[in-house]
Design a protein around this motif. Structure first.
Motif, mmCIF file in Angstrom:
data_model
loop_
_atom_site.group_PDB
_atom_site.id
_atom_site.type_symbol
_atom_site.label_atom_id
_atom_site.label_comp_id
_atom_site.label_asym_id
_atom_site.label_seq_id
_atom_site.Cartn_x
_atom_site.Cartn_y
_atom_site.Cartn_z
ATOM 1 N N ALA A 114 3.936 0.720 -9.098
ATOM 2 C CA ALA A 114 4.915 1.516 -8.356
ATOM 3 C C ALA A 114 5.137 0.789 -7.031
ATOM 4 O O ALA A 114 4.299 -0.026 -6.623
ATOM 5 C CB ALA A 114 4.377 2.928 -8.121
ATOM 6 N N GLY A 115 6.263 1.053 -6.380
ATOM 7 C CA GLY A 115 6.570 0.340 -5.135
ATOM 8 C C GLY A 115 5.540 0.677 -4.050
ATOM 9 O O GLY A 115 5.053 1.799 -3.967
ATOM 10 N N GLY A 116 5.195 -0.323 -3.268
ATOM 11 C CA GLY A 116 4.358 -0.093 -2.087
ATOM 12 C C GLY A 116 2.907 0.245 -2.350
ATOM 13 O O GLY A 116 2.214 0.722 -1.450
ATOM 14 N N VAL A 117 2.409 -0.004 -3.567
ATOM 15 C CA VAL A 117 1.014 0.360 -3.853
ATOM 16 C C VAL A 117 0.005 -0.698 -3.344
ATOM 17 O O VAL A 117 -1.190 -0.559 -3.564
ATOM 18 C CB VAL A 117 0.759 0.617 -5.363
ATOM 19 N N GLY A 118 0.516 -1.730 -2.701
ATOM 20 C CA GLY A 118 -0.405 -2.716 -2.120
ATOM 21 C C GLY A 118 -0.586 -3.959 -2.978
ATOM 22 O O GLY A 118 -1.553 -4.706 -2.780
ATOM 23 N N ALA A 119 0.347 -4.220 -3.896
ATOM 24 C CA ALA A 119 0.212 -5.372 -4.785
ATOM 25 C C ALA A 119 0.208 -6.683 -3.997
ATOM 26 O O ALA A 119 -0.642 -7.559 -4.222
ATOM 27 C CB ALA A 119 1.346 -5.375 -5.805
ATOM 28 N N THR A 120 1.142 -6.827 -3.063
ATOM 29 C CA THR A 120 1.241 -8.097 -2.349
ATOM 30 C C THR A 120 0.036 -8.301 -1.432
ATOM 31 O O THR A 120 -0.506 -9.410 -1.322
ATOM 32 C CB THR A 120 2.563 -8.164 -1.569
ATOM 33 N N THR A 121 -0.419 -7.223 -0.804
ATOM 34 C CA THR A 121 -1.611 -7.318 0.048
ATOM 35 C C THR A 121 -2.782 -7.823 -0.803
ATOM 36 O O THR A 121 -3.527 -8.712 -0.395
ATOM 37 C CB THR A 121 -1.948 -5.927 0.630
ATOM 38 N N PHE A 122 -2.905 -7.275 -1.997
ATOM 39 C CA PHE A 122 -3.987 -7.681 -2.905
ATOM 40 C C PHE A 122 -3.796 -9.142 -3.325
ATOM 41 O O PHE A 122 -4.735 -9.945 -3.262
ATOM 42 C CB PHE A 122 -3.996 -6.744 -4.118
ATOM 43 N N THR A 151 6.110 -13.215 4.570
ATOM 44 C CA THR A 151 5.900 -12.393 5.772
ATOM 45 C C THR A 151 4.404 -12.236 6.024
ATOM 46 O O THR A 151 3.938 -12.365 7.154
ATOM 47 C CB THR A 151 6.505 -10.987 5.553
ATOM 48 N N TYR A 152 3.652 -11.944 4.953
ATOM 49 C CA TYR A 152 2.234 -11.662 5.130
ATOM 50 C C TYR A 152 1.438 -12.903 5.515
ATOM 51 O O TYR A 152 0.301 -12.794 5.960
ATOM 52 C CB TYR A 152 1.651 -11.033 3.849
ATOM 53 N N LEU A 153 2.022 -14.099 5.292
ATOM 54 C CA LEU A 153 1.323 -15.321 5.702
ATOM 55 C C LEU A 153 2.112 -16.081 6.771
ATOM 56 O O LEU A 153 1.812 -17.232 7.080
ATOM 57 C CB LEU A 153 1.076 -16.225 4.484
ATOM 58 N N LEU A 194 -7.189 0.439 -8.349
ATOM 59 C CA LEU A 194 -6.772 1.656 -7.638
ATOM 60 C C LEU A 194 -6.846 1.387 -6.144
ATOM 61 O O LEU A 194 -7.926 1.225 -5.581
ATOM 62 C CB LEU A 194 -7.678 2.833 -8.016
ATOM 63 N N ASN A 195 -5.679 1.308 -5.514
ATOM 64 C CA ASN A 195 -5.649 1.045 -4.075
ATOM 65 C C ASN A 195 -5.683 2.371 -3.323
ATOM 66 O O ASN A 195 -5.319 3.410 -3.860
ATOM 67 C CB ASN A 195 -4.385 0.257 -3.720
ATOM 68 N N ARG A 196 -6.111 2.295 -2.075
ATOM 69 C CA ARG A 196 -6.261 3.489 -1.230
ATOM 70 C C ARG A 196 -7.074 4.549 -1.980
ATOM 71 O O ARG A 196 -6.728 5.722 -2.022
ATOM 72 C CB ARG A 196 -4.891 4.046 -0.831
ATOM 73 N N ALA A 197 -8.153 4.060 -2.589
ATOM 74 C CA ALA A 197 -9.000 4.947 -3.390
ATOM 75 C C ALA A 197 -9.759 5.900 -2.465
ATOM 76 O O ALA A 197 -10.014 5.574 -1.310
ATOM 77 C CB ALA A 197 -9.990 4.103 -4.189
ATOM 78 N N LEU A 212 -9.978 -0.084 -4.331
ATOM 79 C CA LEU A 212 -9.864 -0.668 -2.997
ATOM 80 C C LEU A 212 -9.738 0.457 -1.976
ATOM 81 O O LEU A 212 -8.909 1.358 -2.155
ATOM 82 C CB LEU A 212 -8.635 -1.568 -2.904
ATOM 83 N N PRO A 213 -10.529 0.402 -0.912
ATOM 84 C CA PRO A 213 -10.452 1.480 0.070
ATOM 85 C C PRO A 213 -9.198 1.391 0.938
ATOM 86 O O PRO A 213 -8.594 0.315 1.048
ATOM 87 C CB PRO A 213 -11.703 1.253 0.917
ATOM 88 N N ASP A 214 -8.856 2.508 1.527
ATOM 89 C CA ASP A 214 -7.747 2.524 2.481
ATOM 90 C C ASP A 214 -8.239 1.903 3.779
ATOM 91 O O ASP A 214 -9.260 2.308 4.320
ATOM 92 C CB ASP A 214 -7.330 3.995 2.708
ATOM 93 N N GLY A 215 -7.534 0.898 4.251
ATOM 94 C CA GLY A 215 -7.972 0.223 5.477
ATOM 95 C C GLY A 215 -7.212 0.684 6.700
ATOM 96 O O GLY A 215 -7.331 0.082 7.775
ATOM 97 N N GLY A 216 -6.382 1.708 6.550
ATOM 98 C CA GLY A 216 -5.657 2.250 7.701
ATOM 99 C C GLY A 216 -4.589 1.300 8.226
ATOM 100 O O GLY A 216 -4.245 0.310 7.585
ATOM 101 N N VAL A 224 -4.548 -2.702 8.490
ATOM 102 C CA VAL A 224 -4.175 -3.582 7.379
ATOM 103 C C VAL A 224 -2.695 -3.956 7.498
ATOM 104 O O VAL A 224 -2.314 -5.120 7.392
ATOM 105 C CB VAL A 224 -4.455 -2.896 6.025
ATOM 106 N N MET A 225 -1.898 -2.932 7.778
ATOM 107 C CA MET A 225 -0.467 -3.203 7.941
ATOM 108 C C MET A 225 -0.259 -4.184 9.103
ATOM 109 O O MET A 225 0.542 -5.109 9.018
ATOM 110 C CB MET A 225 0.281 -1.900 8.203
ATOM 111 N N GLN A 226 -1.036 -3.981 10.183
ATOM 112 C CA GLN A 226 -0.870 -4.874 11.344
ATOM 113 C C GLN A 226 -1.260 -6.311 10.992
ATOM 114 O O GLN A 226 -0.577 -7.254 11.385
ATOM 115 C CB GLN A 226 -1.702 -4.361 12.522
ATOM 116 N N ALA A 227 -2.341 -6.450 10.208
ATOM 117 C CA ALA A 227 -2.748 -7.811 9.800
ATOM 118 C C ALA A 227 -1.636 -8.448 8.979
ATOM 119 O O ALA A 227 -1.270 -9.609 9.179
ATOM 120 C CB ALA A 227 -4.037 -7.761 8.995
ATOM 121 N N CYS A 228 -1.067 -7.642 8.063
ATOM 122 C CA CYS A 228 0.032 -8.159 7.224
ATOM 123 C C CYS A 228 1.206 -8.568 8.115
ATOM 124 O O CYS A 228 1.785 -9.641 7.957
ATOM 125 C CB CYS A 228 0.507 -7.090 6.239
ATOM 126 N N ASP A 229 1.550 -7.696 9.060
ATOM 127 C CA ASP A 229 2.695 -7.983 9.924
ATOM 128 C C ASP A 229 2.454 -9.195 10.824
ATOM 129 O O ASP A 229 3.389 -9.868 11.235
ATOM 130 C CB ASP A 229 3.053 -6.758 10.769
#
Ligand SMILES: Nc1ncnc2c1ncn2[C@@H]1O[C@H](COP(=O)(O)OP(=O)(O)OP(=O)(O)O)[C@@H](O)[C@H]1O
Ligand SMILES: [Mg+2]
Length: 416
Positions: free
Chosen positions: A169-177, A210-212, A337-340, A367-371, A374-379
């Protein structure tokens, strides 16, 4: 101002021209040009445009507005030639397009068109495009990356392992993974670092670059649009390196239709990557496409990130049903399972159990929710290891990388 009349000798200098097969078909453009420039513009046919650029009158030209519709696509090369010639003389180009395909637009933008406005023109769109053209040039971009040292091939017959990552599904954290898995694999053994490559096949909204914090190279589009002529050299030219360790094939800079490429194209890219790298992580679009099958078949493991919600559950059911009906290897899917829910969240834990049971799947990775961090690291364009090294999310991804590496090392030793 009307028709294909040649440029009139007007007291007001002609600072712009419309160029089209028949400007009368773009009456809103005529109106907007008059509002913006009064008498200071003219109209040219495609045939006259090239000759006009060479005349002294053309020196005052600030921009051209090239108008086309889907009927003109057969003549795309002529439009492209006009834009290229204008751009070579420092004349900017706005493309006014009615139902023109994204591929055609991409070609025109590549030829040097600076702006694209859809037709019928939205209110104020031409005005805004002209304003943008008139803004001073931005500071020159950072110098291009130095040429990458040529990659060494590990040896004839080498075949890297392929790991697909396909968010269900969109936004489930695939690219972060995908990004962090590829980075951890590249760093898994300091003494003998594996060669790792991350390929972003999410052609429209792919965010690996973007993430790199990597630029998107034109070479990527060139390779994707003609894989048949691609060779090892052009493949390498399309790759970038992150921190000298991870090789990355980003998504193209333009949003391209997912069917721009076929299964055969994807197969060629994977084959080239396999010859150079030990590990290839492929970030896939959420949408199923004709070449999903190709990556699934090539993959050693196909990770399917999901979340603990209804849309993930329903999409999981649908993809399993589809893969089974097409006789595709659904057993390659590894659910992530992300944001488990946390260990202490007992009701969350039982919901995970119920979800796995009702879907008849095994959720092997959580995978735990990193708050927000995580988004900031990606950005910031950094993998988690660079500034969230101790985060539980990074640790889990590192564990997966370790186990994949161990499997591969064991298999390699057994093959010797
Ligand atoms: N475990 C996590 N904890 C906290 N934030 C996360 C986690 N996983 C992903 N995110 C954040 O969620 C957002 C979406 O993640 P990401 O882009 O990886 O998802 P995606 O499945 O690839 O999305 P898309 O459907 O756009 O491809 C990003 O801002 C990312 O930083
Ligand atoms: Mg993504």
């Amino acid at each position: 101002m009307s028709g294909n009349a040649a440029i009139q000798q007007d007291p007001a200098p002609i600072v712009a021209c419309t160029i089209s097969r028949d400007v009368q078909e773009f009456d809103l453009l005529i109106e907007d040009m008059e509002t913006e420039l009064g008498e200071g513009w003219g109209d040219l046919s495609l045939e006259d445009a090239l000759a006009f650029f060479g005349q002294p009158d053309a020196e005052a030209l600030e921009f051209i507005a090239v108008a086309m519709d889907d009927d003109d696509e057969a003549e795309l090369a002529r439009f492209a030639e006009v834009i290229r010639a204008a751009s070579a003389r420092g004349i900017k180009a706005i493309v006014i397009a009615e139902e023109v395909s994204p591929i055609a637009l991409h070609q025109l933008l590549k030829m040097g068109a600076e702006e694209f406005v859809p037709y019928p023109l939205p209110e104020g769109a031409l005005h805004d495009a002209i304003e943008r053209l008139r803004r001073p040039e931005p500071e020159p971009a950072a110098p291009p990356q130095p040429a990458q040292p040529a990659l060494q091939k590990p040896g004839v017959g080498h075949r890297g392992a392929v790991f697909g990552v396909h968010g269900l599904a969109g936004g489930v954290g695939a690219t972060t993974f995908a990004v962090n898995l590829a980075w951890e694999l590249a760093n898994i053994d300091k003494n003998k670092p594996p060669r790792a490559c991350l390929i972003d096949l999410d052609l429209q909204t792919g965010s690996v670059s973007t993430y790199l914090d990597l630029p998107r190279r034109d070479a990527v589009y060139e390779l994707l649009s003609d894989t048949e002529s691609a060779d090892e050299e052009s493949f390498q030219a399309a790759l970038l390196t992150f921190n000298d360790q991870l090789h990355v094939f980003t998504a193209p800079s333009e949003m391209l239709p997912l069917d721009l490429i076929t299964g055969e194209d994807v197969e060629r890219i994977i084959d080239m990557a396999r010859a150079f790298f030990d590990y290839i992580v492929i970030d896939m679009p959420t949408t199923l496409v004709t070449w999903t099958e190709t990556v699934l078949n090539a993959a050693d493991v196909y990770f399917a990130p999901i979340e603990l919600d209804m849309r993930s559950a329903q999409n999981t059911l649908r993809i399993i049903r589809l893969l089974k009906s097409e006789d595709l290897p659904h057993d390659k899917l590894r659910y992530v399972l992300n944001r488990a829910p946390k260990f202490t969240d007992l009701s969350g834990k039982s919901r995970v159990k119920r979800m796995a049971e009702s879907l008849d799947i095994e959720i092997g990775v959580q995978l735990p929710d990193g708050g927000k961090q995580v988004m900031q690291a990606c950005d910031h364009g950094l993998p988690l290891s660079e500034n969230l090294a101790k985060s539980p999310l990074r640790k889990e991804i590192m564990k997966i990388a370790k186990s994949l590496h161990e499997i591969s090392v064991t298999a390699e030793a057994a093959a010797k």
